[in-house]
Motif scaffolding. Structure first.
Motif: not given
Length: 420
Positions: A137-142
């Motif tokens: 998973r990637d960190p939430y961008r916003v």
């Protein structure tokens, strides 16, 4: 966009008109029915349970985390258990980020004896940390969060930690800021103040306050002081706030409109006044009043209890009217034909984020600009949703109902009478 505590879809409606896809998590069955009818993808589930046991079901493509945790315990209209516990909740925010055992944190929260809903203000942070700590998973961008003004001190702690990248954030840093925004300054025909937090991954650009498009409304109407510019019909670069009559007249004139305010017209002019369900200055006998030429009071779950009068004569004769659900939705800036469904529809309307405010916040957070005039113009009418789509969304959201919140699908049956 993943919308936690999604309700009937205020932020999702805003995302739709801006051209973004969204999926919501909502535990209330009736709010889910409204969402299904509106064509909004939804998990009928508890936000905490989804995070703990079903996180893998959330699409990995989600880049935006949004939500408005339940506000009743923080609201000035409630008993305010959350407001009294603000300082304590701040310590729990720090404990979560520092890496303390979450089960111990949950146990300590329970031991405090505060309203269980107060702890839900921690859920967006837990979801953020979960995404960072989950492989693949990637960190939430916003991140976009909103709540009642009393929660602003907690959003300030959120912003401070998001900027730091410390502890369980594992060096992931955000540009973050938070503000109090007045809804009437963004074209919403009601006075309502919200505490909003916006965070963007470092490198995604600065976080900027959404620019107001309308003047603020002076709730004191200049009493005890000179009338302010907010009471005048114009101003440098800003339009006058939108009134109830403005909003309802516009909605009633749309093709196929579900709004009919002919009952509130006198000699072809929409003219009425509203007496609030709430008392003024803590006195239940002093009910506030608003003219149709002014913005509405804050639209709450009790809006159906507000009394509407065409004239002083009607008031003295106790001949009152009520706003319909569709009219209440328009005062929240939902489309005139939004398909409100299920039970407790007034509760759904009152708990929702005003979509017009959501459009300004999301557009600034995701694109760095204001919504276009065309996007705002299109937001007054909701597209027709095929019945098959509604059924499919209900199947996805509720499935066999075994994973829906406990007792949420329980049906109380009336005993059959014996045949004579």
């Amino acid at each position: 966009m993943l919308d936690l505590f999604a309700g009937p879809g205020g932020l999702d409606v805003a995302a739709h008109f801006l051209g973004f896809k969204s999926i919501g998590i909502e535990w209330d069955r009736s709010a889910c029915e409204t969402r299904y009818a509106a064509g909004l993808p939804t998990f009928h589930a508890d936000v905490s349970v989804m995070r703990e046991t079903r996180f893998h079901e959330i699409p990995a493509s989600v880049e935006v985390l949004a939500g408005g945790p339940p506000c009743q315990s923080f609201s000035v209209a409630g008993r305010g258990a959350g407001r009294a516990a603000l300082e304590t909740v701040k310590t729990f925010i720090h404990r979560l980020v520092s890496g303390e055992d979450e089960s111990q944190i949950d146990e300590d929260l329970h031991a405090l004896g505060v309203d269980p809903r107060t702890a839900l203000v921690l859920e967006p942070l837990r979801w953020l940390l979960k995404a960072i700590e989950t492989e693949g998973r990637d960190p939430y961008r916003v991140i976009v969060l909103e709540q009642v003004p009393a929660v602003l001190p907690l959003w300030e702690v959120y912003a401070q930690l998001l900027r730091s990248g410390e502890g369980r954030l594992r060096g992931v840093k955000y540009e973050a800021d938070c503000w109090e925004l007045k809804t009437e300054q963004y074209g919403v025909p009601q006075t309502r103040t919200r505490a909003v937090l916006v965070a963007r991954l470092v490198g995604s650009g600065p976080v900027e306050r959404p620019e107001a498009t309308h003047l603020p409304f002076d709730v004191r109407r200049g009493k005890g002081k000179a009338a302010q510019a907010s009471m005048l019909p114009g101003g440098p670069g800003k339009r006058r706030w939108l009134s109830m009559a403005d909003a309802l007249d516009t909605a009633s004139g749309l093709e196929g409109s579900s709004i009919d305010i002919s009952r509130l017209r006198t000699k072809g002019r929409t003219k009425f006044f509203v007496v609030s369900n709430y008392g003024s200055n803590g006195d239940p006998k002093k009910r506030g009043r608003r003219l149709s030429s002014e913005p509405a009071f804050t639209v709450t779950s009790k809006i159906s209890r507000n009394k509407v009068y065409k004239s002083t004569t009607d008031y003295e004769a106790a001949r009152s009217d009520r706003f319909t659900i569709a009219e209440s939705g328009v005062l929240q800036t939902f489309p005139h034909n939004f398909p409100w469904s299920g039970k407790d529809q007034a509760q759904q309307v009152g708990n929702a984020v005003p979509p017009r405010l959501g459009m300004h916040v999301l557009s600034r957070a995701l694109r760095g600009n204001a919504p276009s005039s065309n996007e705002l113009a299109r937001s007054v009418t909701w597209p027709t949703v095929p019945g098959g789509t509604v059924d499919e969304l209900r199947t996805i959201g509720c499935g066999d109902q075994s994973r829906c919140p406990q007792q949420s699908h329980k049906v109380t049956r009336t005993p059959r009478r014996s045949a004579p």
